[in-house]
Design a protein around this motif. Structure first.
Motif, PDB file in Angstrom:
ATOM      1  N   ASN A  86       1.201   4.035  -2.780  1.00 16.15           N
ATOM      2  CA  ASN A  86       0.816   5.407  -2.443  1.00 16.15           C
ATOM      3  C   ASN A  86       1.896   6.409  -2.834  1.00 16.15           C
ATOM      4  O   ASN A  86       1.594   7.512  -3.281  1.00 16.15           O
ATOM      5  CB  ASN A  86       0.531   5.539  -0.938  1.00 16.15           C
ATOM      6  CG  ASN A  86      -0.872   5.065  -0.605  1.00 16.15           C
ATOM      7  OD1 ASN A  86      -1.719   4.961  -1.482  1.00 16.15           O
ATOM      8  ND2 ASN A  86      -1.118   4.794   0.659  1.00 16.15           N
ATOM      9  N   SER A 146       0.830  -1.210   0.000  1.00 16.45           N
ATOM     10  CA  SER A 146       0.000   0.000   0.000  1.00 16.45           C
ATOM     11  C   SER A 146       0.857   1.249   0.000  1.00 16.45           C
ATOM     12  O   SER A 146       0.651   2.165  -0.798  1.00 16.45           O
ATOM     13  CB  SER A 146      -0.875   0.043   1.242  1.00 16.45           C
ATOM     14  OG  SER A 146      -1.750  -1.029   1.232  1.00 16.45           O
ATOM     15  N   LEU A 198      -6.221   7.755  -1.309  1.00 14.26           N
ATOM     16  CA  LEU A 198      -5.290   6.676  -1.680  1.00 14.26           C
ATOM     17  C   LEU A 198      -5.556   5.346  -0.955  1.00 14.26           C
ATOM     18  O   LEU A 198      -6.665   5.079  -0.525  1.00 14.26           O
ATOM     19  CB  LEU A 198      -3.850   7.152  -1.453  1.00 14.26           C
ATOM     20  CG  LEU A 198      -3.474   8.477  -2.105  1.00 14.26           C
ATOM     21  CD1 LEU A 198      -2.005   8.790  -1.875  1.00 14.26           C
ATOM     22  CD2 LEU A 198      -3.779   8.488  -3.585  1.00 14.26           C
ATOM     23  N   LEU A 199      -4.517   4.518  -0.900  1.00 11.17           N
ATOM     24  CA  LEU A 199      -4.703   3.175  -0.351  1.00 11.17           C
ATOM     25  C   LEU A 199      -4.535   3.171   1.166  1.00 11.17           C
ATOM     26  O   LEU A 199      -3.681   3.868   1.708  1.00 11.17           O
ATOM     27  CB  LEU A 199      -3.674   2.213  -0.966  1.00 11.17           C
ATOM     28  CG  LEU A 199      -3.839   1.886  -2.446  1.00 11.17           C
ATOM     29  CD1 LEU A 199      -2.571   1.222  -2.981  1.00 11.17           C
ATOM     30  CD2 LEU A 199      -5.036   0.978  -2.662  1.00 11.17           C
ATOM     31  N   ALA A 200      -5.326   2.354   1.830  1.00  8.18           N
ATOM     32  CA  ALA A 200      -5.174   2.153   3.273  1.00  8.18           C
ATOM     33  C   ALA A 200      -4.148   1.051   3.488  1.00  8.18           C
ATOM     34  O   ALA A 200      -3.806   0.340   2.548  1.00  8.18           O
ATOM     35  CB  ALA A 200      -6.516   1.755   3.856  1.00  8.18           C
TER      36      ALA A 200
END
Ligand SMILES: [Zn+2]
Ligand SMILES: [Zn+2]
Ligand SMILES: [Zn+2]
Lengths: 430, 431
Positions: free
Chosen positions: A136, A132, A235-237
């Motif tokens: 990111n 992730s 964005l991504l966790a």
């Protein structure tokens, strides 16, 4: 001793009530799903393929594309990956590679390709940050209107990117994902089963979900995102399951997720049973955790985030996956309780029905996709005979085990997918 | 040292010329006298700091490239044999050099040939031809012993080839491919626009939300907070870490892992990528026994057999021709060239240099003991005695295969068998 024709003989001897008491599991929980997706996909196959109008094509051509590829120890895959990117029919404006703390020389290799001009930005994490975080980093540096997230160990059809971004003509579309095929289908029985599984799921399942606007996972290995949309939802966790989580958040913010069925990516699937079980346990745990722990509120009608479609989608999953998985062992136990040894005959009958259903599903999927080579079809077709055992029994047990693990131990918090220091912090503080 | 045979060695008084003038209180040691008009000058003694052009004028006037020049004041210029180490030392040094010069035969002592001058200087200065690093020199390297001679390294390489000097490694320096100057500035710069206006920035990774971005994004809100989840970052190792860094160009905005390295020539201003910059190897030289005999006897010593580095090729060629005339045994000379040479050299000059060296090594190991190899501007000449044209072609095809196996690039190995006429052309071009 069980005769091979005994199940068929038995079927003719019972009235409807007995028949139902024996096959309720299949009738209630399995047949509807097969039928529904078969009908919807069959209907969809008559729909004319949409070709972008000149104005739409101009809009698509004007979009800037950034490709972000993050990987850990994927040095060997990079050349093949770049070769398939170099063949793309659609112009790619920026290729960003992030090496996530690799120790296999991936850093030097992406550096080399950057010097050759085949990569625009090549960055390295000295220590591993997790999928992730490294994605990111790429996302936050990407300057394209559409950010395409790919995997180094996948390869792509030469029109994959062109097809993948077509749905973005619709300004409400926030993300798209494409079809994934199995590249190593002839490696082992395990990969052959997975090849069938992918063929059916891509050809039937995903298309049906797309028609119902219920695509929920823009894959991390093959997904395109509108930059504005992912920056809006942040964005991504932290992983695992981050691609699924991001798509759910996009949907919650009103973005549509589309399945670009004609955009093809091929990947290697786990080649041994142990590796497969490991992969599926992780996927199933992540799905359960993300759905039930993080998105519980989709079930609270008074919450602001409530949306009918979201709730329906969650319910559908709950019934089709959760319930089916949980009820299956109960069904088997119940059969033995009611019918004793005769339960074996019933199960064999069930298996025969599955065989027919699987064969029909497989053939329909093949007819719809028209992407698989004859060699591949002939190589995997024999495995259809036992596919029901793999998919209906074995995978179900794996899934049940994973759900149990997740439910009781919160196992995904201790996943080795992210480095331990990262996931420890991320989950402990959540 | 008294020779005892030649008359002048018994009269050890030497003439010197003082310039600009001898101070009144200056006392020169015994054995020296101020030069009288018309006499030979044994040493030039500088008594003050002398400008370059004045020194050049007076040297032209003296007309002796071997004359020792010593300075009574500090002076480290090219050609000054002693300066700054005290008057005593200066006088002794001048005396020692002129004593050595007297040992030389007239043909060497008064020769105008640069090779003779260099050998005589090396002999008379008695300390080998040792280079020093000097930021004032265009090559960054100069040979103080060589005096005012030009092209010293080429001259010395020629003398090494003839066996008069023996070289040993001194240093390897990059030089500008355009103007050959070694005054290069090595800089970190942007990969895209080659500007040196770049900054390095660390990358921050926030554990809780998996945001990873350049540090400036985390600093933009006053404190140190995450731009994605707005939580403050307090504790490195617990909240966040810094897994890497990026280089950002302040001219064009491009981002990269590490800055590029570039060479900028200070003399001509040209810019070059590292793989375009050739390296030049510098050697220190010492006089060999053959060289010493050559200096002291004044002619090439025919009795001395060819030493290592002597022109073995030429000798073998003459011998082989004699063999052909007398016994009719055939010989072949092949000219090996490389079709892809210019392409490879244009992409990566150093790669080509390395490849050429490897080719040389491969030739030497693949050929027979009796064969000889000579490098020329375009490639190699290979002499194969007692060999017919078919055998020669087969041997060269084997060599080509061996070279393809050894090199990472395909040099485009070509060979032609040359006849005597073409061969004369090659050899005369070699000088
Ligand atoms: Zn720049
Ligand atoms: Zn954060
Ligand atoms: Zn220059």
């Amino acid at each position: 001793m069980i005769e091979l024709d005994a199940p068929l003989v038995m079927l003719g001897q019972f009235d409807w009530a007995t028949w139902f008491s024996m096959f309720w599991f299949m009738v209630l929980l399995e047949v509807p799903r097969y039928t529904l997706s078969a009908i919807s996909v069959f209907a969809a196959s008559f729909a004319r393929p949409t070709v972008p109008t000149p104005a739409e094509q101009r809009y698509l051509d004007g979009l800037k594309l950034s490709v972000v590829i993050a990987g850990h120890n994927e040095a060997d895959a990079i050349e093949r990956c770049l070769r398939s990117l170099g063949e793309q029919t659609r112009r790619i404006d920026e290729i960003i590679f992030i090496d996530d703390g690799s120790t296999d020389g991936m850093r030097e290799i992406i550096h080399k390709y950057r010097l050759l001009g085949q990569i625009d930005i090549a960055l390295s994490n000295q220590v591993r940050s997790g999928k992730s975080a490294s994605c990111n980093l790429g996302f936050s540096l990407a300057r394209g209107d559409i950010i395409i997230n790919l995997d180094a160990d996948c390869s792509y059809d030469c029109d994959a990117i062109e097809r993948l971004i077509e749905p973005f003509i619709d300004p409400r579309v926030g993300a798209t994902t494409g079809s994934i095929g199995v590249r190593n289908y002839d490696y082992s029985a395990v990969t052959a089963y997975q090849a069938i599984e992918y063929i059916v799921s891509i050809g039937m399942g995903k298309r049906a979900l797309d028609m119902l606007d219920m695509v929920v996972c823009a894959s991390g290995a093959f997904g395109a995102f509108r930059r504005g949309a992912i920056h809006q939802v942040g964005l991504l966790a932290p992983g695992p399951g981050e691609d699924f989580d991001l798509t759910l958040r996009l949907r919650r913010c009103g973005w549509k997720i589309r399945f670009a069925a004609n955009s093809w990516c091929f990947t290697d699937t786990p080649a041994t049973l142990a590796a497969l079980v490991r992969q599926r346990r992780r996927w199933d745990r992540d799905t359960l955790r993300t759905r039930l722990r993080k998105f519980r509120d989709t079930f609270h009608a008074r919450r602001r985030r409530f949306a009918l479609l979201e709730t329906f989608e969650q319910c559908e999953w709950l019934v089709m996956n959760g319930l089916v998985t949980l009820v299956f062992p109960i069904y088997v136990a119940w059969l033995f309780l009611c019918f004793g040894v005769g339960a074996l005959n019933i199960l064999i009958a069930v298996a025969l029905v599955y065989l027919v259903l699987d064969a029909i599903g497989f053939l329909m999927a093949l007819a719809i996709c028209r992407r698989y080579s004859a060699a591949m079809v002939w190589a995997v077709a024999p495995y259809l005979l036992t596919f029901g055992l793999y998919n209906g029994v074995f995978m179900r047990c794996v899934r049940l085990h994973a759900y149990g693990e997740e439910w009781i131990y919160r196992a995904s918090s201790r996943d080795s997918y992210s480095p331990s220091r990262v996931s420890h912090q991320a989950h402990w503080k959540r | 040292m008294l020779m005892g045979v030649d008359g002048f060695a018994l009269t050890p008084t030497a003439n010197f010329l003082a310039y600009p003038k001898l101070h009144d209180e200056c006392r020169f040691p015994p054995g020296w006298q101020l030069v009288a008009r018309g006499e030979m000058i044994d040493a030039l003694v500088l008594t003050a700091a002398v400008p370059d052009n004045a020194l050049r004028t007076i040297l032209a006037h003296i007309g002796d490239p071997l004359v020792p020049i010593v300075s009574l004041v500090p002076d480290e210029r090219q050609g000054i044999d002693a300066g700054g180490q005290g008057e005593q030392f200066a006088w002794e040094r001048a005396y020692a050099i002129q004593a050595k010069l007297r040992e030389l035969p007239g043909s060497i002592r008064h020769s105008a040939e640069p090779e003779d001058i260099l050998l005589a200087r090396v002999y008379s200065r008695d300390q080998g031809l040792v280079p020093i690093l000097d930021s004032g020199a265009r090559d960054l390297v100069r040979y103080p012993v060589a005096g005012m001679l030009d092209n010293v390294s080429e001259l010395a390489a020629g003398l090494d080839h003839k066996g008069y000097l023996r070289r040993r490694f001194f240093d390897r320096l990059f030089c500008c491919p355009q103007c050959r100057s070694a005054h290069l500035s090595v800089r970190e710069e942007c990969h895209s626009c080659r500007s040196a206006n770049i900054t390095e920035e660390v990358v921050v990774h926030h554990f809780q939300c998996a945001h990873e971005a350049p540090e400036s994004q985390f600093r933009s809100h006053g404190g140190f907070t995450c731009p994605k989840c707005a939580r403050p970052l307090r504790h490195i190792g617990l909240d966040y870490d810094k897994p890497g860094s990026i280089t950002r160009c302040l001219e064009c905005g491009s981002i990269n892992d590490k800055p590029a390295v570039g060479f900028k020539c200070i003399d001509c201003g040209a810019h070059h990528a590292p793989d375009q910059v050739p390296a030049r190897t510098w050697y220190a030289y010492s006089l060999t026994a053959v060289g010493q005999r050559r200096v002291l006897r004044g002619a090439a010593d025919e009795s001395v057999p060819a030493q290592a580095g002597f022109d073995r090729f030429q000798l073998l060629l003459e011998h082989t021709r004699k063999e052909q005339r007398e016994f009719g045994s055939p010989y072949q000379v092949a000219n090996v060239t490389f079709a892809n040479r210019s392409v490879i050299a244009a992409q990566d000059l150093r790669l080509w240099e390395q490849s050429q060296q490897l080719v040389g090594d491969t030739l030497h190991s693949a050929l027979r003991e009796v064969d000889a190899v000579r490098e020329h501007a375009e490639g190699f000449l290979i002499l194969m005695p007692r060999t017919g044209p078919h055998d020669a072609a087969r041997a060269l095809q084997l060599v080509a295969a061996r070279i393809r196996g050894v090199l990472k690039v395909d040099p485009g190995f070509r060979f032609t068998l040359v006849d005597d006429v073409a061969l004369e052309g090659f050899c005369s071009r070699q000088g």
